[in-house]
Design a protein around this motif. Structure first.
Motif, PDB file in Angstrom:
ATOM      1  N   THR A  68       0.741  -1.220   0.053  1.00  0.00           N
ATOM      2  CA  THR A  68      -0.092  -0.149   0.089  1.00  0.00           C
ATOM      3  C   THR A  68       0.730   1.241   0.069  1.00  0.00           C
ATOM      4  OG1 THR A  68      -1.847  -1.013   1.217  1.00  0.00           O
ATOM      5  CG2 THR A  68      -1.980   1.164   1.241  1.00  0.00           C
ATOM      6  N   GLN A  69       1.931   1.209   0.943  1.00  0.00           N
ATOM      7  CA  GLN A  69       2.738   2.255   0.894  1.00  0.00           C
ATOM      8  C   GLN A  69       3.751   2.546  -0.561  1.00  0.00           C
ATOM      9  OE1 GLN A  69       5.425   2.970   4.430  1.00  0.00           O
ATOM     10  NE2 GLN A  69       3.711   2.147   5.709  1.00  0.00           N
ATOM     11  N   ILE A  70       3.975   1.464  -1.005  1.00  0.00           N
ATOM     12  CA  ILE A  70       4.587   1.344  -2.611  1.00  0.00           C
ATOM     13  C   ILE A  70       3.877   2.211  -3.545  1.00  0.00           C
ATOM     14  CG2 ILE A  70       5.262   0.031  -4.589  1.00  0.00           C
ATOM     15  CD1 ILE A  70       7.264   0.123  -2.309  1.00  0.00           C
ATOM     16  N   VAL A  71       2.214   1.944  -3.350  1.00  0.00           N
ATOM     17  CA  VAL A  71       1.450   2.656  -4.188  1.00  0.00           C
ATOM     18  C   VAL A  71       1.229   4.235  -3.960  1.00  0.00           C
ATOM     19  CG1 VAL A  71      -1.065   2.858  -4.822  1.00  0.00           C
ATOM     20  CG2 VAL A  71      -0.018   0.617  -4.699  1.00  0.00           C
ATOM     21  N   LEU A  72       1.298   4.334  -2.756  1.00  0.00           N
ATOM     22  CA  LEU A  72       1.221   5.798  -2.275  1.00  0.00           C
ATOM     23  C   LEU A  72       2.481   6.530  -2.792  1.00  0.00           C
ATOM     24  CD1 LEU A  72      -0.282   5.429   1.335  1.00  0.00           C
ATOM     25  CD2 LEU A  72      -1.315   6.314  -1.065  1.00  0.00           C
ATOM     26  N   ALA A  73       3.637   6.021  -2.403  1.00  0.00           N
ATOM     27  CA  ALA A  73       5.066   6.699  -3.019  1.00  0.00           C
ATOM     28  C   ALA A  73       5.158   6.840  -4.325  1.00  0.00           C
ATOM     29  CB  ALA A  73       6.007   5.723  -2.444  1.00  0.00           C
ATOM     30  N   ASP A  74       4.542   5.658  -5.163  1.00  0.00           N
ATOM     31  CA  ASP A  74       4.452   5.842  -6.668  1.00  0.00           C
ATOM     32  C   ASP A  74       3.669   7.062  -7.179  1.00  0.00           C
ATOM     33  OD1 ASP A  74       5.527   5.065  -9.240  1.00  0.00           O
ATOM     34  OD2 ASP A  74       3.585   3.993  -9.681  1.00  0.00           O
ATOM     35  N   ARG A  75       2.442   6.994  -6.559  1.00  0.00           N
ATOM     36  CA  ARG A  75       1.535   8.218  -6.868  1.00  0.00           C
ATOM     37  C   ARG A  75       2.130   9.610  -6.444  1.00  0.00           C
ATOM     38  NH1 ARG A  75      -0.065   4.047  -8.316  1.00  0.00           N
ATOM     39  NH2 ARG A  75      -1.967   3.155  -8.376  1.00  0.00           N
ATOM     40  N   VAL A 104      12.276   1.929 -10.269  1.00  0.00           N
ATOM     41  CA  VAL A 104      12.178   0.613  -9.542  1.00  0.00           C
ATOM     42  C   VAL A 104      10.571   0.747  -8.990  1.00  0.00           C
ATOM     43  CG1 VAL A 104      12.814  -1.078  -7.808  1.00  0.00           C
ATOM     44  CG2 VAL A 104      14.728   0.235  -9.363  1.00  0.00           C
ATOM     45  N   LEU A 105      10.636   2.056  -8.253  1.00  0.00           N
ATOM     46  CA  LEU A 105       9.233   2.115  -7.523  1.00  0.00           C
ATOM     47  C   LEU A 105       7.975   1.866  -8.255  1.00  0.00           C
ATOM     48  CD1 LEU A 105       7.890   3.077  -4.710  1.00  0.00           C
ATOM     49  CD2 LEU A 105       8.007   5.229  -5.683  1.00  0.00           C
ATOM     50  N   LYS A 106       8.113   2.581  -9.490  1.00  0.00           N
ATOM     51  CA  LYS A 106       7.095   2.274 -10.574  1.00  0.00           C
ATOM     52  C   LYS A 106       6.864   0.933 -10.967  1.00  0.00           C
ATOM     53  CE  LYS A 106       5.164   4.210 -14.891  1.00  0.00           C
ATOM     54  NZ  LYS A 106       3.774   3.548 -14.506  1.00  0.00           N
ATOM     55  N   TRP A 107       7.847   0.277 -11.281  1.00  0.00           N
ATOM     56  CA  TRP A 107       7.906  -1.273 -11.385  1.00  0.00           C
ATOM     57  C   TRP A 107       7.186  -2.075 -10.560  1.00  0.00           C
ATOM     58  CZ3 TRP A 107       9.282  -6.133 -10.258  1.00  0.00           C
ATOM     59  CH2 TRP A 107       8.999  -6.930 -11.356  1.00  0.00           C
ATOM     60  N   MET A 108       7.502  -1.916  -9.061  1.00  0.00           N
ATOM     61  CA  MET A 108       7.052  -2.446  -8.077  1.00  0.00           C
ATOM     62  C   MET A 108       5.387  -2.135  -7.907  1.00  0.00           C
ATOM     63  SD  MET A 108       9.917  -2.119  -5.238  1.00  0.00           S
ATOM     64  CE  MET A 108       9.309  -3.121  -4.050  1.00  0.00           C
ATOM     65  N   ASP A 109       5.075  -0.913  -8.266  1.00  0.00           N
ATOM     66  CA  ASP A 109       3.596  -0.371  -8.464  1.00  0.00           C
ATOM     67  C   ASP A 109       2.874  -1.084  -9.591  1.00  0.00           C
ATOM     68  OD1 ASP A 109       1.172   0.595  -7.773  1.00  0.00           O
ATOM     69  OD2 ASP A 109       1.803   2.548  -8.364  1.00  0.00           O
ATOM     70  N   ASP A 110       3.309  -1.140 -10.689  1.00  0.00           N
ATOM     71  CA  ASP A 110       2.763  -1.730 -11.826  1.00  0.00           C
ATOM     72  C   ASP A 110       2.754  -3.207 -11.661  1.00  0.00           C
ATOM     73  OD1 ASP A 110       2.578   0.862 -12.986  1.00  0.00           O
ATOM     74  OD2 ASP A 110       4.350   0.652 -14.387  1.00  0.00           O
ATOM     75  N   LEU A 112       2.202  -4.822  -8.864  1.00  0.00           N
ATOM     76  CA  LEU A 112       1.768  -5.065  -7.279  1.00  0.00           C
ATOM     77  C   LEU A 112       1.455  -6.514  -6.979  1.00  0.00           C
ATOM     78  CD1 LEU A 112       1.643  -3.021  -5.304  1.00  0.00           C
ATOM     79  CD2 LEU A 112      -0.821  -2.771  -5.792  1.00  0.00           C
ATOM     80  N   ASN A 113       1.064  -7.419  -7.755  1.00  0.00           N
ATOM     81  CA  ASN A 113       0.903  -9.067  -7.249  1.00  0.00           C
ATOM     82  C   ASN A 113       2.453  -9.231  -6.985  1.00  0.00           C
ATOM     83  OD1 ASN A 113      -1.651  -8.891  -7.356  1.00  0.00           O
ATOM     84  ND2 ASN A 113      -1.596  -9.754  -9.707  1.00  0.00           N
ATOM     85  N   TRP A 114       3.299  -9.161  -7.890  1.00  0.00           N
ATOM     86  CA  TRP A 114       4.872  -9.372  -7.727  1.00  0.00           C
ATOM     87  C   TRP A 114       5.194  -8.944  -6.247  1.00  0.00           C
ATOM     88  CZ3 TRP A 114       9.150  -6.844  -7.136  1.00  0.00           C
ATOM     89  CH2 TRP A 114      10.462  -7.537  -7.082  1.00  0.00           C
ATOM     90  N   LEU A 118       6.490 -11.071  -3.335  1.00  0.00           N
ATOM     91  CA  LEU A 118       7.828 -10.987  -2.657  1.00  0.00           C
ATOM     92  C   LEU A 118       7.798 -10.624  -1.365  1.00  0.00           C
ATOM     93  CD1 LEU A 118      10.935 -10.845  -3.219  1.00  0.00           C
ATOM     94  CD2 LEU A 118      10.761  -8.379  -4.050  1.00  0.00           C
ATOM     95  N   GLY A 119       6.943  -9.618  -0.966  1.00  0.00           N
ATOM     96  CA  GLY A 119       6.784  -9.341   0.398  1.00  0.00           C
ATOM     97  C   GLY A 119       6.421 -10.409   1.443  1.00  0.00           C
ATOM     98  N   GLN A 120       5.580 -11.178   1.056  1.00  0.00           N
ATOM     99  CA  GLN A 120       5.168 -12.280   1.658  1.00  0.00           C
ATOM    100  C   GLN A 120       6.560 -13.448   1.845  1.00  0.00           C
ATOM    101  OE1 GLN A 120       2.311 -12.984   3.617  1.00  0.00           O
ATOM    102  NE2 GLN A 120       2.247 -10.699   3.405  1.00  0.00           N
TER     103      GLN A 120
END
Length: 185
Positions: A68-75, A104-110, A112-114, A118-120
């Motif tokens: 969720t924070q990755i999404v917010l940061a990318d936005r 990299v941040l954008k790639w992580m947001d785009d 998000l399932n990956w 990865l986080g899990q």
């Protein structure tokens, strides 16, 4: 009267405790939904980042536990947020660090399932994640696809392969095709 009040209070405490205990016994413990990933699946998951420099991976892994924070940061970053205000954002330090690598941040947001997977894996299989990174690096190195360059040093230390930036102030993010660098085709 005071004695009757004390007995009533004790009765309530014991009854409440017994009910609470009974509820705990009746309800089965929660079952973790996470199923550990086998080595081959971890290798596939970590392939896109295993050749990144260690300091960057050290931020990606914990940041991936906070999608969720990755999404917010990318936005924030893609919306033109001030880079000098990143540290004032209410995100985890790892996500703040990722905001300094917008691609990299954008790639992580785009993806998000990956990112979530990865986080899990990082939360639940930390050693297996590290082993996978080492396995992939060894494979790339054996095929000649992981070498020191003007941007990064590849160091073999006691069997572990480290990737360090030549200039600690500048972290180079390599671009490569995971299906080509780890496997002999």
């Amino acid at each position: 009267m005071k004695l009757l009040f004390k007995i009533a209070v004790l009765l309530c405490v014991f009854t409440g405790g017994a009910l609470s205990m009974r509820a705990q016994i009746a309800a089965p413990p929660p079952i973790s939904a996470y199923q550990p990933l086998p080595a081959a699946q971890l290798d596939q998951l970590l392939g896109p980042i295993a050749l990144y420099p260690d300091p960057l991976i050290a931020q990606i892994l914990p940041a991936s536990t906070l999608p969720t924070q990755i999404v917010l940061a990318d936005r924030y970053v893609s919306g033109g947020g001030a880079t000098n205000q990143i540290d004032q954002q209410p995100w985890d330090a790892s996500v703040q660090a990722m905001a300094r690598y917008p691609d990299v941040l954008k790639w992580m947001d785009d993806n998000l399932n990956w990112t979530t997977e990865l986080g899990q894996a990082f939360l639940n299989q930390q050693q297996a994640v590290m082993d996978s990174i080492q396995r992939l690096r060894a494979s790339a190195s054996k095929l000649g696809n992981l070498q020191s360059s003007p941007q990064q040093q590849v160091i073999t230390d006691g069997g572990d392969i480290e990737i360090d930036p030549v200039d600690p102030q500048v972290i180079y993010v390599p671009v490569y095709q995971p299906d080509q660098v780890y496997y002999d085709t």
